[in-house]
Design a protein around this motif. Structure first.
Motif, PDB file in Angstrom:
ATOM      1  N   CYS A  63      59.329 -62.867 -24.367  1.00  0.00           N
ATOM      2  CA  CYS A  63      60.307 -63.936 -24.170  1.00  0.00           C
ATOM      3  C   CYS A  63      59.553 -65.254 -23.960  1.00  0.00           C
ATOM      4  CB  CYS A  63      61.205 -63.652 -22.972  1.00  0.00           C
ATOM      5  SG  CYS A  63      62.513 -64.879 -22.715  1.00  0.00           S
ATOM      6  N   ARG A  90      59.232 -58.129 -31.162  1.00  0.00           N
ATOM      7  CA  ARG A  90      60.467 -58.923 -31.041  1.00  0.00           C
ATOM      8  C   ARG A  90      60.180 -60.108 -30.125  1.00  0.00           C
ATOM      9  NH1 ARG A  90      66.159 -57.390 -31.196  1.00  0.00           N
ATOM     10  NH2 ARG A  90      67.448 -58.763 -29.910  1.00  0.00           N
ATOM     11  N   THR A  92      61.915 -63.529 -28.393  1.00  0.00           N
ATOM     12  CA  THR A  92      63.134 -64.249 -28.057  1.00  0.00           C
ATOM     13  C   THR A  92      62.781 -65.452 -27.180  1.00  0.00           C
ATOM     14  OG1 THR A  92      63.501 -62.854 -26.108  1.00  0.00           O
ATOM     15  CG2 THR A  92      64.518 -62.139 -28.180  1.00  0.00           C
ATOM     16  N   LEU A 125      63.795 -64.299 -32.868  1.00  0.00           N
ATOM     17  CA  LEU A 125      65.187 -64.562 -32.494  1.00  0.00           C
ATOM     18  C   LEU A 125      65.248 -65.542 -31.320  1.00  0.00           C
ATOM     19  CD1 LEU A 125      66.390 -60.847 -32.651  1.00  0.00           C
ATOM     20  CD2 LEU A 125      66.830 -62.631 -34.374  1.00  0.00           C
ATOM     21  N   GLU A 127      66.424 -69.107 -29.195  1.00  0.00           N
ATOM     22  CA  GLU A 127      67.679 -69.843 -28.986  1.00  0.00           C
ATOM     23  C   GLU A 127      67.646 -71.113 -29.842  1.00  0.00           C
ATOM     24  OE1 GLU A 127      70.343 -68.647 -27.157  1.00  0.00           O
ATOM     25  OE2 GLU A 127      69.023 -66.904 -27.362  1.00  0.00           O
TER      26      GLU A 127
END
Length: 271
Positions: A63, A90, A92, A125, A127
């Motif tokens: 993240c 992944r 984010t 992915l 924001e």
């Protein structure tokens, strides 16, 4: 004899370079002996605070947390992320990125370079990026895929915060597979970009985004063209999912706000 000691002074924050902040974040996923994706490289800096998120199955998750306001005018920011062969990664973000004007009026740059190895999956992915009034940002995203790599890439841009005009935003997205270019596009919105707010481009909408999907499965069965959202003029936003000339598909959408845009892109991802 007495001696006067100097008064202690508060520590001074390091001065930013005259032209703005320079910072690079690096992320790398590597498979261990059991095939589980690990993160041997997780290096943030400046506005980039990188945090490991609880893994899911064999996937490594990161993240991105903003440690300060950025990008500001004059900043030079870069993110490099690599999913090595056989890994799943992944990435984010905890919040939207807001492009703001700086002290000097100089433009800011924000570069992203993603590399995906054979048999690997990278999900990017974040924001949305919000282009605040008075800002001037140039973004470049370059994605290099190995022949059997898979990709889920989402990009969302909101032109101006509530009740304000947009800043100047120029963006370029390049997708390559095995050195062959599958997609190379540029967009421009805001001051200095002719026609961006006309019916030929955004048609009054203030949010624009795309979802880029790639993988060997698209070589065997190309994506079918599919319309997203409502009809023209209903204010609900519209989009289209279409195959690319290669093992990939691209969904592009426009919407009145970021929430509606996310729903359109989620619908494209759901198939």
């Amino acid at each position: 004899m007495t001696r006067t000691l100097p008064r202690p002074t508060a520590p001074q924050a390091a001065a930013l370079p005259a032209g703005g902040l320079r910072a690079t974040a690096r992320i790398a996923a590597r498979a261990d002996a059991r095939g589980v994706s690990r993160l041997p490289v997780l290096d943030g800096g400046g506005p980039f605070a990188l945090r490991r998120v609880q893994s899911h199955a064999d996937q490594a998750r990161v993240c991105l947390i903003g440690a300060m306001s950025a990008p500001l005018g004059g900043d030079r920011l870069r993110i490099e992320a690599t999913a090595e062969a056989g890994t799943s990664l992944r990435i984010t973000a905890a919040a939207a990125t807001v492009a703001l004007p700086g002290r000097t009026g100089d433009l800011a740059t924000y570069d992203v370079h993603l590399t995906v190895g054979d048999g690997a999956l990278l999900e990017w992915l974040p924001e949305p990026l919000i282009s605040a009034e008075g800002s001037d940002l140039r973004m470049t995203t370059t994605i290099d895929l190995a022949p059997t790599a898979r990709l889920v890439f989402r990009e969302e841009q909101v032109l101006g915060r509530a009740g304000e005009h947009t800043g100047a935003l120029r963006s370029r997205l390049t997708l390559r597979q095995g050195g062959r270019t599958l997609l190379d596009q540029e967009t421009a919105y805001g001051p200095g970009a002719p026609g961006w707010d006309t019916s030929a481009v955004l048609g009054g909408h203030r949010a624009v985004g795309q979802l880029l999907l790639a993988g060997p499965e698209f070589g065997d069965k190309p994506a079918e063209v599919r319309l997203l959202g409502g009809t023209a003029g209903d204010g609900a936003g519209q989009g289209v999912l279409a195959p690319l000339a290669g093992p990939a598909a691209l969904a592009t959408a426009v919407a009145p706000d970021g929430l509606t845009l996310r729903r359109l892109l989620d619908a494209a991802a759901a198939g």
